[in-house]
Design a protein around this motif. Structure first.
Motif, mmCIF file in Angstrom:
data_model
loop_
_atom_site.group_PDB
_atom_site.id
_atom_site.type_symbol
_atom_site.label_atom_id
_atom_site.label_comp_id
_atom_site.label_asym_id
_atom_site.label_seq_id
_atom_site.Cartn_x
_atom_site.Cartn_y
_atom_site.Cartn_z
ATOM 1 N N VAL A 15 10.935 3.431 -15.594
ATOM 2 C CA VAL A 15 11.395 3.289 -14.205
ATOM 3 C C VAL A 15 10.364 2.454 -13.452
ATOM 4 C CG1 VAL A 15 12.157 4.482 -12.131
ATOM 5 C CG2 VAL A 15 12.476 5.555 -14.370
ATOM 6 N N GLU A 16 10.819 1.385 -12.829
ATOM 7 C CA GLU A 16 9.948 0.490 -12.073
ATOM 8 C C GLU A 16 10.291 0.551 -10.586
ATOM 9 O OE1 GLU A 16 10.865 -3.228 -13.926
ATOM 10 O OE2 GLU A 16 9.478 -2.890 -15.601
ATOM 11 N N VAL A 17 9.271 0.376 -9.754
ATOM 12 C CA VAL A 17 9.492 0.381 -8.310
ATOM 13 C C VAL A 17 8.883 -0.897 -7.722
ATOM 14 C CG1 VAL A 17 7.386 1.730 -7.823
ATOM 15 C CG2 VAL A 17 9.280 1.733 -6.181
ATOM 16 N N TYR A 18 9.612 -1.513 -6.774
ATOM 17 C CA TYR A 18 9.218 -2.805 -6.198
ATOM 18 C C TYR A 18 9.171 -2.736 -4.675
ATOM 19 C CZ TYR A 18 10.154 -4.917 -10.761
ATOM 20 O OH TYR A 18 10.141 -5.231 -12.085
ATOM 21 N N TRP A 19 8.298 -3.564 -4.132
ATOM 22 C CA TRP A 19 8.249 -3.799 -2.686
ATOM 23 C C TRP A 19 8.979 -5.109 -2.423
ATOM 24 C CZ3 TRP A 19 5.242 -1.299 1.281
ATOM 25 C CH2 TRP A 19 5.210 -1.976 2.498
ATOM 26 N N GLN A 20 10.020 -5.048 -1.618
ATOM 27 C CA GLN A 20 10.880 -6.222 -1.380
ATOM 28 C C GLN A 20 10.564 -6.825 -0.012
ATOM 29 O OE1 GLN A 20 13.771 -7.612 -3.300
ATOM 30 N NE2 GLN A 20 13.197 -9.214 -1.829
ATOM 31 N N ASN A 21 10.195 -8.108 -0.012
ATOM 32 C CA ASN A 21 10.007 -8.814 1.267
ATOM 33 C C ASN A 21 11.349 -9.055 1.954
ATOM 34 O OD1 ASN A 21 7.311 -8.967 1.040
ATOM 35 N ND2 ASN A 21 7.174 -11.198 0.893
ATOM 36 N N ILE A 22 11.335 -9.036 3.264
ATOM 37 C CA ILE A 22 12.550 -9.390 4.018
ATOM 38 C C ILE A 22 12.198 -10.399 5.117
ATOM 39 C CG2 ILE A 22 13.855 -7.287 3.533
ATOM 40 C CD1 ILE A 22 12.883 -6.159 6.198
ATOM 41 N N ASP A 27 -0.192 -8.721 3.207
ATOM 42 C CA ASP A 27 -0.978 -7.893 2.297
ATOM 43 C C ASP A 27 -1.159 -6.551 3.000
ATOM 44 O OD1 ASP A 27 -2.656 -6.753 0.514
ATOM 45 O OD2 ASP A 27 -4.224 -8.280 0.611
ATOM 46 N N ILE A 28 -0.462 -5.533 2.497
ATOM 47 C CA ILE A 28 -0.415 -4.235 3.169
ATOM 48 C C ILE A 28 -1.228 -3.216 2.371
ATOM 49 C CG2 ILE A 28 1.094 -2.343 3.898
ATOM 50 C CD1 ILE A 28 1.384 -4.810 5.588
ATOM 51 N N ASN A 29 -2.050 -2.454 3.060
ATOM 52 C CA ASN A 29 -2.823 -1.376 2.436
ATOM 53 C C ASN A 29 -2.188 -0.018 2.730
ATOM 54 O OD1 ASN A 29 -4.868 -3.045 1.347
ATOM 55 N ND2 ASN A 29 -5.787 -3.223 3.403
ATOM 56 N N ARG A 30 -2.769 0.996 2.116
ATOM 57 C CA ARG A 30 -2.336 2.387 2.285
ATOM 58 C C ARG A 30 -0.861 2.567 1.876
ATOM 59 N NH1 ARG A 30 -5.099 1.749 7.155
ATOM 60 N NH2 ARG A 30 -3.244 2.091 8.425
ATOM 61 N N SER A 49 -2.736 -1.271 -2.314
ATOM 62 C CA SER A 49 -2.316 -2.393 -1.478
ATOM 63 C C SER A 49 -1.217 -3.179 -2.170
ATOM 64 C CB SER A 49 -3.505 -3.317 -1.201
ATOM 65 O OG SER A 49 -3.973 -3.884 -2.415
ATOM 66 N N VAL A 50 -0.390 -3.822 -1.369
ATOM 67 C CA VAL A 50 0.686 -4.681 -1.855
ATOM 68 C C VAL A 50 0.510 -6.059 -1.234
ATOM 69 C CG1 VAL A 50 3.171 -5.068 -1.917
ATOM 70 C CG2 VAL A 50 2.281 -2.752 -2.151
ATOM 71 N N ASP A 51 0.247 -7.054 -2.089
ATOM 72 C CA ASP A 51 0.060 -8.429 -1.616
ATOM 73 C C ASP A 51 1.323 -9.211 -1.944
ATOM 74 O OD1 ASP A 51 -0.719 -10.917 -0.904
ATOM 75 O OD2 ASP A 51 -2.401 -11.062 -2.305
ATOM 76 N N SER A 52 2.066 -9.559 -0.913
ATOM 77 C CA SER A 52 3.329 -10.255 -1.116
ATOM 78 C C SER A 52 3.211 -11.753 -0.893
ATOM 79 C CB SER A 52 4.394 -9.687 -0.182
ATOM 80 O OG SER A 52 4.091 -10.035 1.155
ATOM 81 N N ASN A 58 11.394 -12.913 0.986
ATOM 82 C CA ASN A 58 12.530 -12.448 0.182
ATOM 83 C C ASN A 58 12.189 -12.283 -1.302
ATOM 84 O OD1 ASN A 58 14.395 -12.312 2.369
ATOM 85 N ND2 ASN A 58 14.592 -14.553 2.264
ATOM 86 N N GLY A 59 10.917 -12.328 -1.633
ATOM 87 C CA GLY A 59 10.498 -12.031 -3.004
ATOM 88 C C GLY A 59 10.184 -10.552 -3.154
ATOM 89 N N LYS A 60 9.887 -10.143 -4.362
ATOM 90 C CA LYS A 60 9.555 -8.732 -4.556
ATOM 91 C C LYS A 60 8.326 -8.597 -5.436
ATOM 92 C CE LYS A 60 12.810 -7.861 -8.384
ATOM 93 N NZ LYS A 60 13.946 -7.012 -8.829
ATOM 94 N N VAL A 61 7.521 -7.574 -5.113
ATOM 95 C CA VAL A 61 6.283 -7.308 -5.825
ATOM 96 C C VAL A 61 6.419 -5.980 -6.562
ATOM 97 C CG1 VAL A 61 3.801 -6.960 -5.589
ATOM 98 C CG2 VAL A 61 5.004 -8.481 -4.023
ATOM 99 N N LYS A 62 6.088 -6.004 -7.839
ATOM 100 C CA LYS A 62 6.120 -4.758 -8.600
ATOM 101 C C LYS A 62 4.951 -3.873 -8.181
ATOM 102 C CE LYS A 62 6.248 -2.942 -13.309
ATOM 103 N NZ LYS A 62 6.278 -3.276 -14.768
ATOM 104 N N VAL A 63 5.281 -2.685 -7.721
ATOM 105 C CA VAL A 63 4.260 -1.738 -7.262
ATOM 106 C C VAL A 63 3.766 -0.856 -8.411
ATOM 107 C CG1 VAL A 63 3.805 0.165 -5.668
ATOM 108 C CG2 VAL A 63 5.222 -1.761 -4.946
ATOM 109 N N GLY A 64 4.665 -0.497 -9.332
ATOM 110 C CA GLY A 64 4.241 0.349 -10.453
ATOM 111 C C GLY A 64 5.428 0.744 -11.306
#
Length: 222
Positions: A15-22, A27-30, A49-52, A58-64
């Motif tokens: 199972v993968e989880v992503y942060w999706q830009n809109i 670059d978001i911490n915490r 942190s998530v660096d987009s 509109n891209g997505k970053v894999k968080v874990g």
């Protein structure tokens, strides 16, 4: 979420989880994230942190991601998986939970055990053997006139390898053949006062026996 590998008894669901830009790069911490598979869960980021900026708007970053082991059963399973991300940043805060993704896990590997009565009669339906689970064979006995049922063999006219009602442990499909022992009769001779009676003979069911040609003796008698 998807099945990424499997064995005869287990499946690995990743199972993968992503942060999706809109529409923003940031670059978001915490940031914390969890993934869920059925009743199981696993945290995959804890205040990270998530660096987009590298994926653009509109891209997505894999968080874990995490691989969950699911035990197979004797039927297929539909397992719901989802992800959850929480941000405590002053720019982006709150919790977002994804919709469910349904993943199908196939049943355990199964095998068929069939019965060949080898000249006998009776009703013995095909049985299903599941991988790693002993199968209890039919407890009934087939019948055959003039013969005694001894058990089951994995080869035609072979010796007994399995007893009625016994455990079939092999993880393979197989045909079991009935093993028969012909009924025999013993013919003995009584010299009736004489001596040198012929030796006993054995007669098989359905076969003609030629009686002994040896003659007993008795003085003054024919």
């Amino acid at each position: 979420a998807s099945v990424t590998s499997e064995t005869d008894t287990t499946a690995l669901i990743t199972v993968e989880v992503y942060w999706q830009n809109i529409g923003w790069d940031y670059d978001i911490n915490r940031v914390s994230a969890w993934v869920y598979c059925g009743s199981a869960s696993q945290q995959v980021m804890n205040g990270g942190s998530v660096d987009s900026t590298s994926v653009g708007t509109n891209g997505k970053v894999k968080v874990g991601s995490y691989a969950f082991t699911v035990n197979k059963t004797t039927s297929s399973q539909t397992i719901n998986c989802y992800g959850k991300i929480t941000s405590n940043s002053s720019y982006v805060s709150g919790t977002k939970t994804s919709t469910n993704v349904s993943v199908t896990v196939k049943a355990k590997t199964s095998y068929k055990v069939t019965y060949n009565l080898n000249g006998g009669s009776g009703t013995f339906g095909t049985q299903t053997k599941w991988y790693g689970v002993d199968l209890t064979l039919h407890n009934a006995e087939p019948t055959r006139t003039g013969y005694i049922f001894k058990g089951w063999s994995t080869t035609l006219n072979g010796s007994v390898t399995h007893n009625k009602g016994g455990a079939y442990k092999r993880n393979e499909s197989n045909t079991l053949y009935a093993v028969w022992q012909i009924i025999t009769y013993t013919i003995t001779y009584n010299a009736n006062g004489g001596s040198n009676a012929p030796a006993s003979q054995t007669k098989n069911y359905g076969a003609t026996l030629t009686l002994s040609s040896a003659k007993p003796t008795k003085t003054n008698y024919t």
